[in-house]
Design a protein around this motif. Structure first.
Motif, PDB file in Angstrom:
ATOM      1  N   ASN A 644       0.813  -1.218   0.000  1.00  0.00           N
ATOM      2  CA  ASN A 644       0.000   0.000   0.000  1.00  0.00           C
ATOM      3  C   ASN A 644       0.844   1.265   0.000  1.00  0.00           C
ATOM      4  OD1 ASN A 644      -2.495  -1.343  -0.036  1.00  0.00           O
ATOM      5  ND2 ASN A 644      -2.491  -1.584   2.199  1.00  0.00           N
ATOM      6  N   GLY A 645       2.172   1.103   0.009  1.00  0.00           N
ATOM      7  CA  GLY A 645       3.060   2.252  -0.080  1.00  0.00           C
ATOM      8  C   GLY A 645       3.730   2.653   1.212  1.00  0.00           C
ATOM      9  N   CYS A 646       3.559   1.884   2.290  1.00  0.00           N
ATOM     10  CA  CYS A 646       4.185   2.229   3.570  1.00  0.00           C
ATOM     11  C   CYS A 646       5.677   1.899   3.545  1.00  0.00           C
ATOM     12  CB  CYS A 646       3.496   1.482   4.720  1.00  0.00           C
ATOM     13  SG  CYS A 646       1.771   1.929   4.959  1.00  0.00           S
ATOM     14  N   ASP A 647       6.389   2.458   4.513  1.00  0.00           N
ATOM     15  CA  ASP A 647       7.836   2.258   4.595  1.00  0.00           C
ATOM     16  C   ASP A 647       8.144   0.796   4.882  1.00  0.00           C
ATOM     17  OD1 ASP A 647      10.547   2.690   4.778  1.00  0.00           O
ATOM     18  OD2 ASP A 647      10.460   3.291   6.877  1.00  0.00           O
ATOM     19  N   SER A 648       9.133   0.255   4.161  1.00  0.00           N
ATOM     20  CA  SER A 648       9.482  -1.162   4.305  1.00  0.00           C
ATOM     21  C   SER A 648      10.732  -1.393   5.137  1.00  0.00           C
ATOM     22  CB  SER A 648       9.686  -1.787   2.915  1.00  0.00           C
ATOM     23  OG  SER A 648      10.768  -1.149   2.243  1.00  0.00           O
ATOM     24  N   SER A 649      11.358  -0.331   5.645  1.00  0.00           N
ATOM     25  CA  SER A 649      12.652  -0.480   6.315  1.00  0.00           C
ATOM     26  C   SER A 649      12.555  -1.232   7.641  1.00  0.00           C
ATOM     27  CB  SER A 649      13.272   0.899   6.556  1.00  0.00           C
ATOM     28  OG  SER A 649      12.418   1.695   7.353  1.00  0.00           O
ATOM     29  N   SER A 650      11.383  -1.237   8.270  1.00  0.00           N
ATOM     30  CA  SER A 650      11.240  -1.893   9.574  1.00  0.00           C
ATOM     31  C   SER A 650      10.710  -3.313   9.472  1.00  0.00           C
ATOM     32  CB  SER A 650      10.317  -1.063  10.472  1.00  0.00           C
ATOM     33  OG  SER A 650       9.032  -0.936   9.878  1.00  0.00           O
ATOM     34  N   LEU A 651      10.478  -3.799   8.263  1.00  0.00           N
ATOM     35  CA  LEU A 651       9.977  -5.161   8.092  1.00  0.00           C
ATOM     36  C   LEU A 651      11.154  -6.130   8.121  1.00  0.00           C
ATOM     37  CD1 LEU A 651       7.519  -6.970   7.530  1.00  0.00           C
ATOM     38  CD2 LEU A 651       7.957  -6.667   5.090  1.00  0.00           C
ATOM     39  N   ALA A 652      11.221  -6.954   9.162  1.00  0.00           N
ATOM     40  CA  ALA A 652      12.325  -7.904   9.317  1.00  0.00           C
ATOM     41  C   ALA A 652      12.211  -9.005   8.267  1.00  0.00           C
ATOM     42  CB  ALA A 652      12.312  -8.497  10.719  1.00  0.00           C
ATOM     43  N   ILE A 653      13.348  -9.346   7.669  1.00  0.00           N
ATOM     44  CA  ILE A 653      13.353 -10.337   6.598  1.00  0.00           C
ATOM     45  C   ILE A 653      14.675 -11.100   6.635  1.00  0.00           C
ATOM     46  CG2 ILE A 653      14.350  -8.876   4.787  1.00  0.00           C
ATOM     47  CD1 ILE A 653      12.118 -10.012   2.948  1.00  0.00           C
ATOM     48  N   MET A 654      14.613 -12.399   6.362  1.00  0.00           N
ATOM     49  CA  MET A 654      15.804 -13.255   6.436  1.00  0.00           C
ATOM     50  C   MET A 654      15.860 -14.111   5.163  1.00  0.00           C
ATOM     51  SD  MET A 654      16.964 -15.534   9.685  1.00  0.00           S
ATOM     52  CE  MET A 654      15.460 -16.495   9.605  1.00  0.00           C
ATOM     53  N   PRO A 655      16.616 -13.664   4.156  1.00  0.00           N
ATOM     54  CA  PRO A 655      16.533 -14.295   2.837  1.00  0.00           C
ATOM     55  C   PRO A 655      17.344 -15.579   2.702  1.00  0.00           C
ATOM     56  CG  PRO A 655      18.057 -12.457   2.775  1.00  0.00           C
ATOM     57  CD  PRO A 655      17.470 -12.469   4.152  1.00  0.00           C
ATOM     58  N   SER A 656      16.859 -16.434   1.822  1.00  0.00           N
ATOM     59  CA  SER A 656      17.586 -17.591   1.314  1.00  0.00           C
ATOM     60  C   SER A 656      17.571 -17.482  -0.198  1.00  0.00           C
ATOM     61  CB  SER A 656      16.931 -18.893   1.780  1.00  0.00           C
ATOM     62  OG  SER A 656      16.899 -18.969   3.201  1.00  0.00           O
TER      63      SER A 656
END
Length: 731
Positions: A644-656
């Protein structure tokens, strides 16, 4: 206030300078880069004490001279007159700065008339404001690194004291450090602590001008009011054993060699009939240039390659990106693990074009596998404008006069010629010429390393094309519906692309052989060699808090890179290999194109298994050299906010994810045909697979064998599923 303004100016990449400068491609105005006249002012526009300054009168020595009543000969010097901006003027300029930190000439003229200031005053204010924000960011990064170093020292000291007091339960004597188990958390911390200390001491000894013990080669060391800012002449004399004039002379010779290497054809370069690549005729090279290191000896090898192509970015912005270490690193996130501007030797004649700029740089170059060692290289970078629409950027290593035996990698004159074309395009001719100390290389990667492909011009050029294309699609406003399915708004599209870029950059940093990590080799029950490392996340909101374990394995498969990429990115066949989906159905929620090739896209998948729904964000990249697939489970509520356009910097993510390379064994076609797909028989693929798991939500917890076994099981099971689906179980 500075932190909030920095957050507003962040764009697609981590540092705002590159994205903001590139925004001019899609607006009528042309973004203006900082010029050499700008200096940092302590007031910074935050109060009413803003003063106009230029580099001609800046500096402590000149200020003191101006304040002296009498100079030599008794002549009284005239005091410099400063102009103080009013609060209203500062508010107006701050408001424009939030919208556009790099206003063009038209906006500066309008603002100067509105505020009753000269265009020169407005220009200097914006330059000083940008400089101050950069300095604040660097001081903050150094402070965070210093705090982390202090914590490591305290943990190290407490562990040593605890181990000294420990006693053996069998004999009662004190247990030495060497008696500790090999895989204990204490040993990992000791290794990490020693590595960090050695790295910092190395940089401090080499540069001498890094600000305190917290300085890191991942941050720029060329600016900031609180740094020592040693002179270029002193630095060159201390590091090279050469005067500044001699360094500039060597750089000019290297520039001439680069231009000839980039523009000359046969007999210097010979086109390969089988591969179509340019091959350097080394005998002709020695005859034309007479290099001092022509006799390389049996323990050193030479890698030379040349590539030419067109990228979507105008030449001035490319030049600025190459001469700014942070922007340069952002253009090559999968290749450059670390980078730093150690010293600016010459600022150049023109701040916009960087003509004549010379700077000493450090870089750690990597492949996306821990099985290949990184290459650390110090080099001098110089930029010169060749004509009104063309530039040359040369990199060359200048070794110490009495110490070049231990240098594992050095750059002979390398770099690129940049020619500005119409419609924001640039033609680039890239030359990469390296002298490398011969070292043991894993048999799987021996061909691609020895052929010069891994760190050659083709790899650099393909990566640059991919990143420039990604920026174009990110900045575009008239996006066709077919290129942005599932995301309704432009803001949501940009926010999703930012998150995908952050996820991929985190993956690139996690899987390389950089000194960021300490890898331990483990052999699984099925025979795969797995490298495992662990790290602790305490305060970074971009990752889950706790102990994170990363396991990486690289294998050879008798499948072409294109076929392997199509299999792994096919959502209909995802349940054949993805353990996370647990065999459930996979539905594509969103698909955002980020390149002309349909393989370059960001997708959002929903998997449903046992009445449990999971969302997986996936970033797929492919170019002429390699392909990457990076994915990670995401929080559904948080991902909906991002869309929806909100800031994504605080979304924790752990990639593989996966990295796919050709094995380097190019071969001729078995038949002659006009069909495109059958003109050449493709070799196999080098597949690197990486998994990351959160072993414990407590950062102080110790790594357990259960976590190691879990991540090893993920690797071996996924690899077995891929081999079964591709009918190559015996590979």
């Amino acid at each position: 206030m500075a932190d909030s303004e920095m957050a507003r100016t962040k764009d697609f990449f981590a540092a705002p300078a590159l994205s903001l400068s590139l925004a001019g491609v899609f607006r009528n105005g042309v973004a203006e880069a900082p010029t050499e006249d700008s200096v940092e002012d302590n007031s910074g526009g935050l109060g009413g004490d803003e003063a106009e300054m230029s580099s001609e009168n800046a500096g402590a020595d000149r200020s003191n001279d101006d304040e002296d009543a009498d100079g030599e000969g008794g002549t009284k010097k005239k005091r410099k007159k400063y102009h103080r901006h009013t609060a209203e003027q500062i508010r107006e300029m701050e408001a424009l700065f939030k919208e556009s930190p790099h206003p063009d000439e038209k906006h500066r003229q309008q603002l100067s008339k509105q505020l009753g200031l000269s265009a020169r005053q407005v220009k200097f204010w914006f330059q000083n404001r940008r400089t101050q924000i950069k300095a604040i960011q660097e001081r903050h990064e150094n402070s965070v690194l210093k705090t982390e170093m202090e914590k490591l020292r305290e943990e190290n000291q407490s562990m040593r004291e605890g181990m000294k007091k420990a006693a053996c339960p069998n004999c009662g004597y004190a247990a030495g450090l060497r008696d500790a188990p090999i895989n204990t958390e204490e040993q990992q911390l000791r290794i990490e602590n020693a590595r960090l200390k050695a790295e910092i001491e190395k940089l401090r000894a080499a540069g001498g001008n890094l600000s305190g013990p917290a300085a890191s080669p991942t941050s720029s060391c060329s600016g900031g009011a609180d740094q020592d800012n040693r002179g270029a002449i002193d630095y060159c004399t201390g590091f090279f054993g050469l005067e500044k004039s001699k360094v500039v002379e060597l750089v000019n010779v290297a520039m001439e060699e680069l231009v000839k290497m980039a523009t000359t054809g046969e007999p210097l370069w010979v086109r390969s009939v089988e591969t179509g690549r340019d091959i350097l005729n080394y005998d002709e090279y020695v005859r034309q240039f007479s290099p001092e290191t022509a006799n390389d000896g049996p323990r050193r090898s030479v890698e030379a390659s040349r590539e030419s192509s067109v990228v979507f970015m105008d030449a001035p912005k490319l030049v600025q990106a190459f001469m700014d270490v942070n922007q340069w690193k952002e253009l090559f996130p999968c290749m450059v693990a670390k980078a730093a501007t150690v010293e600016v030797i010459a600022d150049g004649e023109d701040g916009d074009t960087k003509n004549g700029a010379v700077q000493l740089m450090f870089a750690e170059l990597q492949m996306l596998t821990p099985m290949v060692s990184t290459r650390e290289v110090y080099f001098v970078r110089c930029c010169k404008q060749q004509a009104a629409d063309s530039w040359a950027i040369v990199d060359v290593s200048i070794d110490r006069a009495n110490d070049n035996a231990d240098v594992k990698c050095r750059k002979r004159p390398s770099g690129c010629l940049i020619q500005d074309k119409a419609n924001g395009h640039s033609k680039i001719t890239w030359v990469e010429h390296l002298e490398v100390k011969k070292m043991a290389v894993h048999s799987m990667y021996r061909t691609i390393i020895n052929s010069g492909l891994a760190f050659g011009a083709k790899h650099w050029m393909a990566t640059l094309q991919l990143q420039c294309e990604r920026l174009v699609f990110f900045m575009a406003t008239n996006v066709p519906t077919k290129d942005s399915n599932g995301v309704a708004t432009l803001a949501g599209r940009k926010s999703t692309l930012r998150l995908a870029q952050r996820m991929s950059n985190s993956f690139y940093k996690a899987v390389g052989a950089s000194t960021y990590h300490t890898w331990t080799k483990v052999t699984t029950k099925t025979g795969e060699d797995v490298r495992v490392s662990s790290r602790k996340n305490i305060g970074d909101p971009a990752e889950p808090v706790g102990v994170i374990v990363c396991a990486v394995s690289s294998v050879w498969l008798p499948v072409s890179p294109l076929a392997l990429l199509e299999f792994l990115r096919d959502d209909k066949r995802r349940n054949e290999w993805d353990i996370i989906s647990n065999g459930g159905s996979v539905q594509t929620i969103a698909n955002i194109a980020k390149g002309q090739d349909r393989g370059n896209s960001v997708t959002l998948h929903a998997t449903k298994s046992n009445d449990t729904t999971m969302w997986i964000l996936q970033d797929t990249c492919t170019n002429a050299y390699e392909s990457m697939i990076v994915y990670a489970p995401v929080d559904i509520t948080g991902m909906q906010s991002v869309m929806n356009g909100c800031d994504s910097s605080s979304l924790a993510i752990m990639p593989s994810g996966f990295s796919i390379l050709p094995d380097g064994l190019e071969s001729r076609a078995l038949v002659i045909t006009s069909k495109r797909n059958e003109k050449a028989s493709e070799g196999g693929s080098l597949l690197t697979m990486a998994f990351q798991i959160l072993a414990n939500t407590s950062p102080t917890a110790k790594l357990t064998m259960e976590s190691m076994e879990t991540v090893n099981t993920l690797i071996s099971c996924t690899m077995q599923k891929i081999r079964t689906s591709l009918h190559c179980e015996d590979a």
